[in-house]
Design a protein around this motif. Structure first.
Motif, PDB file in Angstrom:
ATOM      1  N   ASP A 159     -19.485  -0.435 -47.273  1.00  0.00           N
ATOM      2  CA  ASP A 159     -20.686   0.408 -47.212  1.00  0.00           C
ATOM      3  C   ASP A 159     -21.598   0.073 -46.042  1.00  0.00           C
ATOM      4  OD1 ASP A 159     -19.888   1.895 -49.365  1.00  0.00           O
ATOM      5  OD2 ASP A 159     -21.255   0.969 -50.805  1.00  0.00           O
ATOM      6  N   PHE A 160     -21.521  -1.150 -45.523  1.00  0.00           N
ATOM      7  CA  PHE A 160     -22.413  -1.514 -44.423  1.00  0.00           C
ATOM      8  C   PHE A 160     -22.151  -0.687 -43.170  1.00  0.00           C
ATOM      9  CE2 PHE A 160     -18.835  -4.440 -44.025  1.00  0.00           C
ATOM     10  CZ  PHE A 160     -18.576  -4.472 -42.662  1.00  0.00           C
ATOM     11  N   PHE A 161     -20.991  -0.081 -43.056  1.00  0.00           N
ATOM     12  CA  PHE A 161     -20.709   0.781 -41.907  1.00  0.00           C
ATOM     13  C   PHE A 161     -21.565   2.045 -41.924  1.00  0.00           C
ATOM     14  CE2 PHE A 161     -16.419  -1.318 -42.077  1.00  0.00           C
ATOM     15  CZ  PHE A 161     -16.551  -2.006 -40.886  1.00  0.00           C
ATOM     16  N   TYR A 162     -21.869   2.547 -43.120  1.00  0.00           N
ATOM     17  CA  TYR A 162     -22.551   3.839 -43.237  1.00  0.00           C
ATOM     18  C   TYR A 162     -23.986   3.819 -42.735  1.00  0.00           C
ATOM     19  CZ  TYR A 162     -18.449   4.823 -46.036  1.00  0.00           C
ATOM     20  OH  TYR A 162     -17.171   4.966 -46.467  1.00  0.00           O
ATOM     21  N   SER A 163     -24.572   2.639 -42.585  1.00  0.00           N
ATOM     22  CA  SER A 163     -25.937   2.572 -42.058  1.00  0.00           C
ATOM     23  C   SER A 163     -25.951   2.648 -40.528  1.00  0.00           C
ATOM     24  CB  SER A 163     -26.625   1.289 -42.529  1.00  0.00           C
ATOM     25  OG  SER A 163     -25.949   0.160 -42.023  1.00  0.00           O
ATOM     26  N   HIS A 164     -24.773   2.755 -39.924  1.00  0.00           N
ATOM     27  CA  HIS A 164     -24.666   2.786 -38.461  1.00  0.00           C
ATOM     28  C   HIS A 164     -23.977   4.060 -37.993  1.00  0.00           C
ATOM     29  CE1 HIS A 164     -26.127  -1.298 -38.271  1.00  0.00           C
ATOM     30  NE2 HIS A 164     -25.350  -1.544 -39.298  1.00  0.00           N
ATOM     31  N   LEU A 165     -24.395   5.168 -38.559  1.00  0.00           N
ATOM     32  CA  LEU A 165     -23.840   6.464 -38.180  1.00  0.00           C
ATOM     33  C   LEU A 165     -24.908   7.257 -37.436  1.00  0.00           C
ATOM     34  CD1 LEU A 165     -22.092   7.429 -41.537  1.00  0.00           C
ATOM     35  CD2 LEU A 165     -21.044   6.397 -39.532  1.00  0.00           C
ATOM     36  N   ASP A 166     -24.478   7.989 -36.428  1.00  0.00           N
ATOM     37  CA  ASP A 166     -25.404   8.901 -35.771  1.00  0.00           C
ATOM     38  C   ASP A 166     -24.754  10.273 -35.698  1.00  0.00           C
ATOM     39  OD1 ASP A 166     -23.685   8.934 -33.552  1.00  0.00           O
ATOM     40  OD2 ASP A 166     -24.860   7.477 -32.449  1.00  0.00           O
ATOM     41  N   ALA A 167     -25.541  11.280 -35.383  1.00  0.00           N
ATOM     42  CA  ALA A 167     -25.072  12.666 -35.427  1.00  0.00           C
ATOM     43  C   ALA A 167     -23.902  12.908 -34.486  1.00  0.00           C
ATOM     44  CB  ALA A 167     -26.216  13.618 -35.106  1.00  0.00           C
ATOM     45  N   TYR A 204     -17.654  -0.247 -35.093  1.00  0.00           N
ATOM     46  CA  TYR A 204     -19.077  -0.025 -35.318  1.00  0.00           C
ATOM     47  C   TYR A 204     -19.864  -1.165 -34.680  1.00  0.00           C
ATOM     48  CZ  TYR A 204     -17.925   3.679 -38.605  1.00  0.00           C
ATOM     49  OH  TYR A 204     -17.465   4.840 -39.168  1.00  0.00           O
ATOM     50  N   PRO A 205     -21.084  -0.905 -34.222  1.00  0.00           N
ATOM     51  CA  PRO A 205     -21.861  -1.925 -33.520  1.00  0.00           C
ATOM     52  C   PRO A 205     -22.505  -2.933 -34.473  1.00  0.00           C
ATOM     53  CG  PRO A 205     -23.145   0.075 -33.637  1.00  0.00           C
ATOM     54  CD  PRO A 205     -21.801   0.380 -34.241  1.00  0.00           C
ATOM     55  N   VAL A 206     -21.664  -3.618 -35.232  1.00  0.00           N
ATOM     56  CA  VAL A 206     -22.122  -4.655 -36.145  1.00  0.00           C
ATOM     57  C   VAL A 206     -21.221  -5.873 -36.001  1.00  0.00           C
ATOM     58  CG1 VAL A 206     -23.120  -3.053 -37.841  1.00  0.00           C
ATOM     59  CG2 VAL A 206     -20.752  -3.774 -38.086  1.00  0.00           C
ATOM     60  N   PHE A 207     -21.776  -7.030 -36.242  1.00  0.00           N
ATOM     61  CA  PHE A 207     -21.033  -8.290 -36.247  1.00  0.00           C
ATOM     62  C   PHE A 207     -21.140  -8.825 -37.664  1.00  0.00           C
ATOM     63  CE2 PHE A 207     -20.237 -12.757 -35.574  1.00  0.00           C
ATOM     64  CZ  PHE A 207     -19.299 -12.782 -34.560  1.00  0.00           C
ATOM     65  N   ALA A 208     -20.027  -8.900 -38.378  1.00  0.00           N
ATOM     66  CA  ALA A 208     -20.055  -9.259 -39.794  1.00  0.00           C
ATOM     67  C   ALA A 208     -19.985 -10.771 -40.031  1.00  0.00           C
ATOM     68  CB  ALA A 208     -18.919  -8.557 -40.525  1.00  0.00           C
ATOM     69  N   GLY A 209     -19.300 -11.490 -39.180  1.00  0.00           N
ATOM     70  CA  GLY A 209     -19.190 -12.936 -39.353  1.00  0.00           C
ATOM     71  C   GLY A 209     -18.029 -13.364 -40.215  1.00  0.00           C
ATOM     72  N   THR A 210     -17.771 -12.630 -41.269  1.00  0.00           N
ATOM     73  CA  THR A 210     -16.630 -12.887 -42.142  1.00  0.00           C
ATOM     74  C   THR A 210     -16.398 -11.624 -42.960  1.00  0.00           C
ATOM     75  OG1 THR A 210     -15.627 -14.431 -43.727  1.00  0.00           O
ATOM     76  CG2 THR A 210     -17.942 -13.859 -44.081  1.00  0.00           C
ATOM     77  N   GLY A 211     -15.278 -11.570 -43.633  1.00  0.00           N
ATOM     78  CA  GLY A 211     -14.984 -10.408 -44.455  1.00  0.00           C
ATOM     79  C   GLY A 211     -13.506 -10.148 -44.551  1.00  0.00           C
ATOM     80  N   MET A 212     -13.163  -8.913 -44.877  1.00  0.00           N
ATOM     81  CA  MET A 212     -11.763  -8.515 -44.999  1.00  0.00           C
ATOM     82  C   MET A 212     -11.239  -8.167 -43.607  1.00  0.00           C
ATOM     83  SD  MET A 212     -10.065  -5.396 -47.154  1.00  0.00           S
ATOM     84  CE  MET A 212     -10.401  -6.146 -48.733  1.00  0.00           C
ATOM     85  N   PRO A 213     -10.157  -8.820 -43.163  1.00  0.00           N
ATOM     86  CA  PRO A 213      -9.613  -8.521 -41.841  1.00  0.00           C
ATOM     87  C   PRO A 213      -8.838  -7.199 -41.841  1.00  0.00           C
ATOM     88  CG  PRO A 213      -8.208 -10.093 -42.951  1.00  0.00           C
ATOM     89  CD  PRO A 213      -9.393  -9.844 -43.869  1.00  0.00           C
ATOM     90  N   MET A 214      -8.499  -6.735 -40.651  1.00  0.00           N
ATOM     91  CA  MET A 214      -7.711  -5.499 -40.544  1.00  0.00           C
ATOM     92  C   MET A 214      -6.325  -5.667 -41.162  1.00  0.00           C
ATOM     93  SD  MET A 214      -8.645  -4.071 -36.750  1.00  0.00           S
ATOM     94  CE  MET A 214      -7.399  -2.800 -36.853  1.00  0.00           C
ATOM     95  N   PHE A 219     -19.736   6.343 -27.989  1.00  0.00           N
ATOM     96  CA  PHE A 219     -20.815   7.157 -28.518  1.00  0.00           C
ATOM     97  C   PHE A 219     -22.144   6.466 -28.271  1.00  0.00           C
ATOM     98  CE2 PHE A 219     -16.936   8.028 -30.727  1.00  0.00           C
ATOM     99  CZ  PHE A 219     -16.892   9.414 -30.758  1.00  0.00           C
ATOM    100  N   GLY A 220     -23.194   7.267 -28.150  1.00  0.00           N
ATOM    101  CA  GLY A 220     -24.522   6.750 -27.871  1.00  0.00           C
ATOM    102  C   GLY A 220     -25.038   5.785 -28.924  1.00  0.00           C
ATOM    103  N   GLY A 221     -24.554   5.899 -30.139  1.00  0.00           N
ATOM    104  CA  GLY A 221     -24.969   5.004 -31.215  1.00  0.00           C
ATOM    105  C   GLY A 221     -24.263   3.664 -31.183  1.00  0.00           C
ATOM    106  N   GLY A 222     -23.384   3.465 -30.190  1.00  0.00           N
ATOM    107  CA  GLY A 222     -22.684   2.187 -30.054  1.00  0.00           C
ATOM    108  C   GLY A 222     -21.303   2.141 -30.666  1.00  0.00           C
ATOM    109  N   GLN A 223     -20.861   3.220 -31.305  1.00  0.00           N
ATOM    110  CA  GLN A 223     -19.515   3.245 -31.875  1.00  0.00           C
ATOM    111  C   GLN A 223     -18.486   3.483 -30.768  1.00  0.00           C
ATOM    112  OE1 GLN A 223     -21.877   5.540 -32.704  1.00  0.00           O
ATOM    113  NE2 GLN A 223     -22.546   4.997 -34.754  1.00  0.00           N
TER     114      GLN A 223
END
Length: 195
Positions: free
Chosen positions: A24-32, A153-163, A181-185
């Motif tokens: 869900d943390f990806f959804y806060s980094h969406l732009d039009a 996405y323009p976020v650095f998670a530090g840890t989590g589920m890998p690809m 994209f202008g939003g950093g994606q």
């Protein structure tokens, strides 16, 4: 022959979800601009519920007419009552050894020899097959993947589920496209090179 494409969202440091798998943390980094591109170029990868919200409920598939997802990827939507999250696709598959019957008539279950069943699906006529996730499923199908499309996405998670959890083994890729994209994606497309 259809291609199997691992089309996945990731943080800059390569995580597709939090340690518990939540993305869900990806959804806060969406732009039009980014959402518009996904709606135009990959409308079939947007859930039926979101397609209605975006006004693209009737958009025809562009690249994929089948989706394969693991049980853990399917489960969050199922808990919210989405038994057929991609009902606009002719083929929806959930890989599960624990589900005895599909929760929806549009969903087909896969168990047993996953790679052999995916090779059978690839041999059929049609558009591509979207490998929706997650890491364990990508690991099981690593040798069947023909293309990887990474939405960074323009976020650095530090840890989590890998690809993937496939372990170290260099697999050569050919970069076939990049869109920023202008939003950093960034959307990067790679073909899996023959070894």
């Amino acid at each position: 022959m259809r291609k199997l494409t691992y089309f996945i969202a990731t943080s800059v440091d390569g995580f597709i979800g939090a340690p518990n798998g939540d993305g869900d943390f990806f959804y806060s980094h969406l732009d039009a601009e980014f959402v518009g591109h996904l709606a135009a170029e990959y409308p079939e990868t947007i859930s039926a519920q979101a397609r209605v919200q975006l006004g693209i409920a009737d958009a025809a598939p562009q690249r994929f007419d089948a989706v394969i997802m693991g049980r853990n990827t399917y489960e969050p939507g199922l808990k919210q009552g989405m038994t057929s999250p991609y009902g606009h696709l002719p083929e929806q598959y959930v890989v599960s050894g624990s589900l005895a019957t599909p929760p929806d008539p549009q969903v087909r279950l896969i168990s047993g020899d996953l790679a052999a069943q995916v090779r059978e699906l690839k041999a059929r006529d049609g558009l591509g097959i979207w490998l929706c996730g997650g890491a364990d499923l990508a690991t099981q199908l690593i040798d069947e993947i023909d293309e990887i499309i990474v939405k960074t996405y323009p976020v650095f998670a530090g840890t989590g589920m890998p690809m993937s959890r496939a372990g170290f083994d260099v697999r050569l890729l050919e970069l076939t496209g990049v869109k920023t994209f202008g939003g950093g994606q960034i959307i990067s497309t790679y073909a899996v090179r023959e070894s």
